[in-house]
Design an enzyme around this catalytic site. Structure first.
Site, short mmCIF file in Angstrom:
data_model
loop_
_atom_site.label_atom_id
_atom_site.label_comp_id
_atom_site.label_asym_id
_atom_site.label_seq_id
_atom_site.Cartn_x
_atom_site.Cartn_y
_atom_site.Cartn_z
N TYR A 42 37.82 34.61 19.11
CA TYR A 42 38.51 33.78 20.10
C TYR A 42 38.23 32.29 19.90
CZ TYR A 42 38.67 38.30 22.57
OH TYR A 42 38.83 39.62 22.92
N LEU A 187 46.90 43.97 32.07
CA LEU A 187 48.20 43.66 32.68
C LEU A 187 49.31 43.74 31.64
CD1 LEU A 187 47.13 40.64 34.91
CD2 LEU A 187 47.05 43.08 35.42
N ASN A 236 42.71 38.36 41.18
CA ASN A 236 42.36 39.61 40.51
C ASN A 236 41.19 40.32 41.17
OD1 ASN A 236 44.42 39.25 38.68
ND2 ASN A 236 43.12 38.39 37.09
#
Length: 271
Positions: A42, A187, A236
């Site tokens: 990442y 999601l 969330n």
């Protein structure tokens, strides 16, 4: 070694702007998250570390390091033994930590070789650089091989998992093998936010499709790690308090399965 306790976490894949990532991690911890997931791939471990430090070093916030699970993953290009040793330590330096709670094999591809790679993860655990060992994106066959090769128990297996890609076999294996199944892209990379079936469940429960998808995961013993910024970070967390009726969980379990959202050509399941 104490068992690993995982709750809904903050995923950071795609948070590649340093300031945004650091701010998001800090905001998540202040909101109540106690699980942060990153990876060498990442390219944001230093930003994650900055966000962690802001909160952990602020005595007024009273967030203890031992209460936060920090997970990172070794890049598939770095899975030769010496590279695992070197880059795991580099990850710790970027994170500003002397250990992580969970160190994953990110993808069992490229330089991955079970017999050569996995003993180094045992070595790093024995040396105290990680408390637990995990794997990510493994097939059932590779998962069984890893269990047989490692001395350490596999604490977590991270894979794509959401209401349209429910991973029943890997969820069953997680229960059989007593490890966490951690669900990334919970999601569906945003595709579930306007999914008619989830919109319907959300309306009946006075919430949002995102919260429904996360609550489904939690009800099915999957640890979701949604990426979020801004108000979605706190939204969330509502999944932790949503107890979906059994009828709605059954409806979600019966949905037609969709395609993977993350499906690189060289993934183990494409061989």
């Amino acid at each position: 070694m104490p068992p690993l306790h995982l709750s809904l976490g903050l995923g950071t894949s795609g948070l590649d702007d340093h300031a945004t990532c650091a701010d998001t991690v800090a905001a998540a911890l202040k909101a109540g998250y106690r699980h942060v997931d990153t990876a060498q791939m990442y390219d944001n471990e230093s930003a994650v570390g900055e966000g962690l430090d802001r909160v952990l070093s602020d005595a007024a916030l009273d967030v203890a390091r031992e209460d936060v699970v920090v997970a990172t993953k070794v890049h598939p290009d770095n899975l030769a033994p010496d590279d695992v040793r070197e880059t795991a330590r580099e990850s710790l330096d970027r994170l500003g930590l002397d250990r992580v709670d969970l160190l994953y094999v990110h993808w069992p591809i490229r330089t991955y070789d079970a017999a050569e790679t996995l003993p180094v993860f045992d070595e790093l655990r024995d040396a105290g650089l990680t408390d637990h060992v995990g794997v990510s994106n493994f097939t059932p066959e590779l998962l069984r091989e890893a269990r047989e090769t490692l001395d350490a128990p596999i604490a977590a297996h991270q894979v794509e998992c959401h209401p349209r890609f429910r991973q029943p076999e890997l969820r069953a294996l997680a229960a059989d093998f007593d490890h966490h199944l951690v669900g990334y892209s919970p999601l569906g990379r945003g595709t579930l936010l306007d999914d008619p079936a989830l919109v319907d469940v959300a309306e009946r429960n006075d919430t949002t499709p995102a919260v429904v998808a996360l609550a489904w995961a939690l009800a099915r013993d999957v640890v979701p790690i949604p990426k979020a910024t801004g108000d979605h970070v706190t939204e969330n967390l509502n999944a932790l308090d949503l107890d979906l009726p059994a009828s709605d969980l059954d409806r979600i379990d019966a949905l037609d399965p969709g395609e993977r959202q993350i499906d690189p050509d060289d993934a183990a399941w494409n061989r």
